[in-house]
Design a protein around this motif. Structure first.
Motif, PDB file in Angstrom:
ATOM      1  N   GLU A  44       9.092  -0.516  58.148  1.00 59.22           N
ATOM      2  CA  GLU A  44       7.861  -0.111  58.841  1.00 59.22           C
ATOM      3  C   GLU A  44       7.968   1.252  59.484  1.00 59.22           C
ATOM      4  O   GLU A  44       6.965   1.792  59.948  1.00 59.22           O
ATOM      5  CB  GLU A  44       7.516  -1.157  59.911  1.00 59.22           C
ATOM      6  N   THR A  45       9.170   1.816  59.568  1.00 60.03           N
ATOM      7  CA  THR A  45       9.362   3.139  60.162  1.00 60.03           C
ATOM      8  C   THR A  45       9.941   4.087  59.112  1.00 60.03           C
ATOM      9  O   THR A  45      10.235   3.699  57.991  1.00 60.03           O
ATOM     10  CB  THR A  45      10.296   3.049  61.376  1.00 60.03           C
ATOM     11  N   ASP A  46      10.152   5.333  59.543  1.00 59.64           N
ATOM     12  CA  ASP A  46      10.672   6.334  58.601  1.00 59.64           C
ATOM     13  C   ASP A  46      12.163   6.217  58.370  1.00 59.64           C
ATOM     14  O   ASP A  46      12.661   6.630  57.326  1.00 59.64           O
ATOM     15  CB  ASP A  46      10.343   7.751  59.123  1.00 59.64           C
ATOM     16  N   THR A 327       3.572   1.697  50.415  1.00 58.95           N
ATOM     17  CA  THR A 327       2.870   2.968  50.630  1.00 58.95           C
ATOM     18  C   THR A 327       3.914   4.076  50.605  1.00 58.95           C
ATOM     19  O   THR A 327       4.877   4.031  51.379  1.00 58.95           O
ATOM     20  CB  THR A 327       2.137   2.968  51.976  1.00 58.95           C
ATOM     21  N   PHE A 328       3.714   5.055  49.746  1.00 58.33           N
ATOM     22  CA  PHE A 328       4.705   6.123  49.629  1.00 58.33           C
ATOM     23  C   PHE A 328       3.992   7.442  49.385  1.00 58.33           C
ATOM     24  O   PHE A 328       2.833   7.497  48.928  1.00 58.33           O
ATOM     25  CB  PHE A 328       5.684   5.831  48.485  1.00 58.33           C
ATOM     26  N   CYS A 330       5.131  12.056  48.992  1.00 59.09           N
ATOM     27  CA  CYS A 330       6.134  13.124  48.979  1.00 59.09           C
ATOM     28  C   CYS A 330       5.478  14.439  49.365  1.00 59.09           C
ATOM     29  O   CYS A 330       4.233  14.577  49.350  1.00 59.09           O
ATOM     30  CB  CYS A 330       6.770  13.248  47.596  1.00 59.09           C
ATOM     31  N   THR A 336       4.934  12.742  43.616  1.00 55.79           N
ATOM     32  CA  THR A 336       4.230  11.486  43.892  1.00 55.79           C
ATOM     33  C   THR A 336       3.556  10.953  42.632  1.00 55.79           C
ATOM     34  O   THR A 336       3.605   9.748  42.338  1.00 55.79           O
ATOM     35  CB  THR A 336       3.192  11.706  44.998  1.00 55.79           C
ATOM     36  N   GLU A 363       3.459  14.711  52.865  1.00 52.85           N
ATOM     37  CA  GLU A 363       4.461  14.216  53.811  1.00 52.85           C
ATOM     38  C   GLU A 363       5.322  13.159  53.114  1.00 52.85           C
ATOM     39  O   GLU A 363       4.823  12.373  52.298  1.00 52.85           O
ATOM     40  CB  GLU A 363       3.793  13.576  55.042  1.00 52.85           C
ATOM     41  N   ASN A 364       6.600  13.140  53.496  1.00 55.22           N
ATOM     42  CA  ASN A 364       7.516  12.135  52.962  1.00 55.22           C
ATOM     43  C   ASN A 364       7.340  10.833  53.726  1.00 55.22           C
ATOM     44  O   ASN A 364       7.524  10.781  54.953  1.00 55.22           O
ATOM     45  CB  ASN A 364       8.967  12.606  53.082  1.00 55.22           C
ATOM     46  N   GLN A 365       6.998   9.786  53.003  1.00 59.57           N
ATOM     47  CA  GLN A 365       6.746   8.494  53.642  1.00 59.57           C
ATOM     48  C   GLN A 365       7.029   7.378  52.662  1.00 59.57           C
ATOM     49  O   GLN A 365       6.715   7.486  51.466  1.00 59.57           O
ATOM     50  CB  GLN A 365       5.285   8.403  54.121  1.00 59.57           C
ATOM     51  N   THR A 367       6.925   3.126  53.270  1.00 59.10           N
ATOM     52  CA  THR A 367       6.825   1.926  54.102  1.00 59.10           C
ATOM     53  C   THR A 367       6.258   0.793  53.254  1.00 59.10           C
ATOM     54  O   THR A 367       5.647   1.013  52.203  1.00 59.10           O
ATOM     55  CB  THR A 367       5.894   2.175  55.309  1.00 59.10           C
TER      56      THR A 367
END
Length: 406
Positions: A44-46, A327-328, A330, A336, A363-365, A367
């Protein structure tokens, strides 16, 4: 008597039947009792350190199992038997052993007292006996340690170093004559005149003889040198003739040596060309063999059977139930999109049960959470192995592979 033998045979048969039944039961459990697995992952976090992962594998109706968990950057593996971990079982066994030892000690109290008495006796040290004092000739008492210290250097023998020189018989005779003359002179001389030691006389005699030998050698060398220098032309002429002969022989042999080098180079080139032809012909033969082997119908049938069984096993091992949402995103939107295309290729496995949400915000994500379940039957592997082993096309391929060099 026969009745007793019949009872023994009956007992042996019953034991064998029980053992065979247990073996058959174990085989059936391995084949038809599935190995179940399930796993869950959430982030749930980075940071990946805060991610949570749990996995569990069980067999024989949860009688044997293993759990793995990862929380707060720490992993832990627990093996269970009938729902009880091995660590707890080891603790119970240790407690039982400790209780049994305490009971055995309490039942035999006399042995502990005997051991204590023996230990006390061993700790007691015997009294030291004092050595009697030693009296000197004067009458004073001395300690035994001092007497021993004084006796040690007296017992060590003195080994003076003596230097001896070997003298020949002529030298010894001359030395004896000189010693006799010296003895007569000593009787005539006064008592206050010092006498020269014999060892010094020996050294002087040896030195005189060494000087005489050196002078004789120098005379012989002086005589030999002019003999060599008398005819310098006679020694130089053979050397000049030998050098001229060597130069002429080299000039004569030069064309032959050049021709041999040229022929050796040409032969080496021809041999290399032949080796290249052999390697090329060997490669072409191997390519032809592989082409004939792969294009054969029986080989194609065998490969298709192996692929079919492998695909069935992969489909059987994959999880039967998959759920989740991911959810991702780049920094580069192209990355992406490429990742989304790769995930689209996995659609036949999860059948759109995992919801994927791409982000193109730069953004890099990453979760989401994913959970899966599955089971594996041992009979499926046995079935595939039997089909492959007893297939005639597979046997033909194996036989041809063994004799490929023929």
């Amino acid at each position: 008597m026969l009745h007793i033998l019949w009872i023994l045979i009956k007992f042996i048969l019953i034991v064998l039947g029980i053992l065979l039944g247990l073996a058959l039961l174990g085989v059936l459990l391995l084949l038809f009792c599935p190995v179940r697995y399930q796993a869950r992952a959430a982030k749930e976090t980075d940071s990946f350190k805060e991610a949570e992962v749990e996995a569990k594998v069980t067999w024989l109706f949860h009688a044997i199992g293993a759990r793995f968990s990862f929380h707060n950057g720490e992993g832990k593996l627990v093996i269970t038997l009938c729902g009880v971990s091995l660590e707890n079982i080891k603790g119970w066994l240790g407690k039982l052993k400790g209780n049994s030892r305490k009971r055995s000690d309490s039942r035999s109290p006399g042995s502990g007292q005997k051991k204590k008495k023996k230990s006390v006796r061993t700790k007691e040290t015997p009294p030291k006996t004092a050595k009697p004092a030693v009296k000197d000739s004067v009458g004073e008492e001395q300690k035994p340690g001092a007497a021993e210290d004084e006796e040690i250097p007296r017992q060590i023998p003195e080994n003076p170093i003596k230097i001896e020189k070997k003298v020949s018989q002529s030298e010894m005779s001359s030395a004896e004559d000189s010693w006799a003359s010296d003895a007569k002179a000593e009787t005539v001389q006064q008592e206050n005149i010092p006498v020269q030691p014999t060892a010094q006389k020996k050294v002087e005699i040896v030195q005189l003889e060494n000087t005489s030998n050196k002078s004789a050698e120098s005379q012989t060398t002086e005589q030999s040198v002019p003999e060599q220098d008398e005819n310098p032309d006679s020694a130089s002429k053979p050397g000049l003739f030998a050098r001229i002969r060597e130069i002429l022989s080299k000039i004569i042999r030069l064309p032959g040596n050049i021709w041999n080098k040229i022929t050796s180079i040409i032969k080496g080139i021809i041999q290399k060309v032949r080796n290249i032809k052999k390697t090329i012909s060997g490669i072409t033969d191997k390519l032809g063999w592989w082409k004939a082997f792969l294009t054969n119908e029986r080989t194609k049938a065998a490969l298709s059977l192996v692929w079919k069984d492998a695909k069935g096993l992969i489909h059987h091992v994959l999880p039967t139930k998959v759920e989740g949402a991911v959810t991702f995103g780049c920094e580069d939107p192209s990355i992406t999109g490429a990742a989304l295309a790769i995930l689209g290729m996995t659609f036949p496995f999860h059948k759109n049960r995992i919801q994927v949400t791409p982000l193109f915000d730069g953004e890099n994500q990453l979760t989401g959470n994913v959970s899966l379940k599955g089971r594996i039957y041992g009979v499926m592997f046995i079935k595939a192995a039997i089909e492959i082993y007893f297939n005639k096309n597979i046997k033909y391929v194996i036989n041809r592979w063994k004799h490929k060099e023929d």
